[in-house]
Scaffold this motif. Sequence first.
Motif: not given
Length: 122
Positions: A18-26, A74-85
């Motif tokens: 799964l890949r989680l995304s976290c979008a930030a604003s502010g 940083n251009a998209k204000n997003t951090v990801y967590l790629q989770m494998n296995s």
Amino acid sequence: QVQLVESGGGLVQAGGSLRLSCAASGRTFSSYTMGWFRQAPGKEREFVAHISWSGGSTYYADSVKGRFTISRDNAKNTVYLQMNSLKPEDTAVYYCAASGKHGSTWRGSDYWGQGTQVTVSS
């Protein structure tokens, strides 16, 4: 203020990804160290990974090292967590967090997201 919104959680079989995304604003996203935490039922919230403001340094809990990858755009204000296995013990609510303090260890969260559920079936 920084608002954080996680997405990408769901149900997956053991061994899947799964890949989680976290979008930030502010306020300026790139000035924050970003992290992922998780909380399983009946357990305390625990650190999973964090990434420096530039993305040049990453840190992981031993339980996920080699399986999970944290990254940021940083251009998209997003951090990801790629989770494998993925394993059943990875089942938890996953939270995104932002910290104005920097370093190799997490030094406290200034902002939290609302969380996204990840369920891994055996």
